[in-house]
Structures are given as structure tokens and as C-alpha cells.
Scaffold this motif. Structure first.
Motif, mmCIF file in Angstrom:
data_model
loop_
_atom_site.group_PDB
_atom_site.id
_atom_site.type_symbol
_atom_site.label_atom_id
_atom_site.label_comp_id
_atom_site.label_asym_id
_atom_site.label_seq_id
_atom_site.Cartn_x
_atom_site.Cartn_y
_atom_site.Cartn_z
ATOM 1 N N SER A 18 0.880 -1.158 0.000
ATOM 2 C CA SER A 18 0.000 0.000 0.000
ATOM 3 C C SER A 18 0.921 1.212 0.000
ATOM 4 N N VAL A 19 0.926 1.947 -1.117
ATOM 5 C CA VAL A 19 1.881 3.036 -1.319
ATOM 6 C C VAL A 19 1.125 4.353 -1.485
ATOM 7 N N THR A 21 0.263 7.996 -2.759
ATOM 8 C CA THR A 21 0.489 8.610 -4.074
ATOM 9 C C THR A 21 1.788 9.414 -4.107
ATOM 10 N N SER A 23 4.486 8.942 -2.618
ATOM 11 C CA SER A 23 5.684 8.105 -2.503
ATOM 12 C C SER A 23 5.878 7.182 -3.705
ATOM 13 N N ARG A 24 4.961 7.245 -4.659
ATOM 14 C CA ARG A 24 4.967 6.314 -5.787
ATOM 15 C C ARG A 24 6.308 6.283 -6.516
ATOM 16 N N ASP A 25 6.839 7.420 -6.918
ATOM 17 C CA ASP A 25 8.067 7.448 -7.709
ATOM 18 C C ASP A 25 9.261 6.885 -6.942
ATOM 19 N N LEU A 28 8.793 3.081 -6.620
ATOM 20 C CA LEU A 28 9.063 2.372 -7.859
ATOM 21 C C LEU A 28 10.543 2.374 -8.207
ATOM 22 N N GLU A 51 0.656 -2.861 -10.886
ATOM 23 C CA GLU A 51 0.007 -1.711 -10.253
ATOM 24 C C GLU A 51 -1.494 -1.847 -10.464
ATOM 25 N N ASN A 60 -2.007 -1.349 -3.586
ATOM 26 C CA ASN A 60 -2.036 -0.828 -4.948
ATOM 27 C C ASN A 60 -0.851 -1.291 -5.801
ATOM 28 N N PHE A 61 0.105 -2.023 -5.193
ATOM 29 C CA PHE A 61 1.207 -2.626 -5.940
ATOM 30 C C PHE A 61 1.398 -4.058 -5.454
ATOM 31 N N VAL A 100 4.856 3.284 3.358
ATOM 32 C CA VAL A 100 4.429 2.064 2.683
ATOM 33 C C VAL A 100 4.097 0.989 3.713
#
Length: 112
Positions: A18-19, A21, A23-25, A28, A51, A60-61, A100
Motif C-alpha cells: 500500500s503506497v 500517491t 511516494s509512488r516514484d 518504484l 500496479e 495498490n502494488f 508504505v
């Protein structure tokens, strides 16, 4: 119904995240670096980073890593740990700072 483990089935590591938004970049980037190490290891048959695109859910990932068998897991985990040490990565600290939440485990396919 009879449910049995497949005799020669691969072993799967399934990591759900669970990430947030924001922290997404960064998340990844860490996943890409980790999976680059995994892809160089003998005993990793395949890997995927997924994803979520729709539907409800906490995670979400999802990362799925297929190992050729349980005998390779310790060696591969050691290779990732060595990469982390060399790169100065503390995974628990990194995940906490990114906000996360994770659920991870090893899975084996069943013959049903």
C-alpha cells in the motif's frame, strides 16, 4: 476434493504494498533497483511488478517473484541483502519513511 502441493512446482514470493500517491516514484525506483538484482540471480524464473488499475483494495502494488524452488531462496535473499548493504539501503526505514505498508509471503501452487 483433494488438494495437494504440486511436487515440482516453483515457489512464489508475493509482496503486496500500500503506497501513498506522493511516494509512488521513490517506491518504484527502489522496486526497479531491487528487481534488477533479482533478475541477475540463478533461480529466479520470472518476476512482475503490478500496479492496481481498478477495484477496491488496500494494496495498490504487487510484486510476484517466481523461484525455481525453495533451495534457491536463501541465496537470492542474501544477494538482495548484499545489494542493500552496498547501496546503504535500510528497507524497513525506507518503507516507513515512504509510508508504505506491506504484506509479504512465500506461496506454493496447489493441484486442485
Amino acid at each position: 476434493m483433494s488438494i495437494q502441493q504440486s511436487g515440482n512446482a516453483p515457489l512464489y514470493r508475493i509482496n503486496k504494498f500500500s503506497v501513498p500517491t506522493e511516494s509512488r516514484d521513490a517506491f518504484l525506483d527502489l522496486m526497479a533497483r531491487t528487481h534488477a538484482v533479482l533478475r541477475r540471480q540463478d533461480g529466479v524464473a520470472a518476476d512482475r511488478i503490478l500496479e492496481q488499475q481498478s477495484g477496491p483494495g488496500v494494496f495498490n502494488f504487487v510484486a510476484v517473484i517466481e523461484f525455481t524452488g525453495p533451495e534457491v531462496v536463501d541465496t537470492i535473499v542474501s544477494a538482495v541483502a548484499a545489494f542493500d548493504r552496498q547501496a546503504g539501503i535500510d528497507r524497513q526505514q525506507a518503507m516507513a519513511s515512504l509510508g508504505v505498508k506491506a504484506d509479504m509471503g512465500l506461496y506454493r501452487s496447489l493441484d486442485i
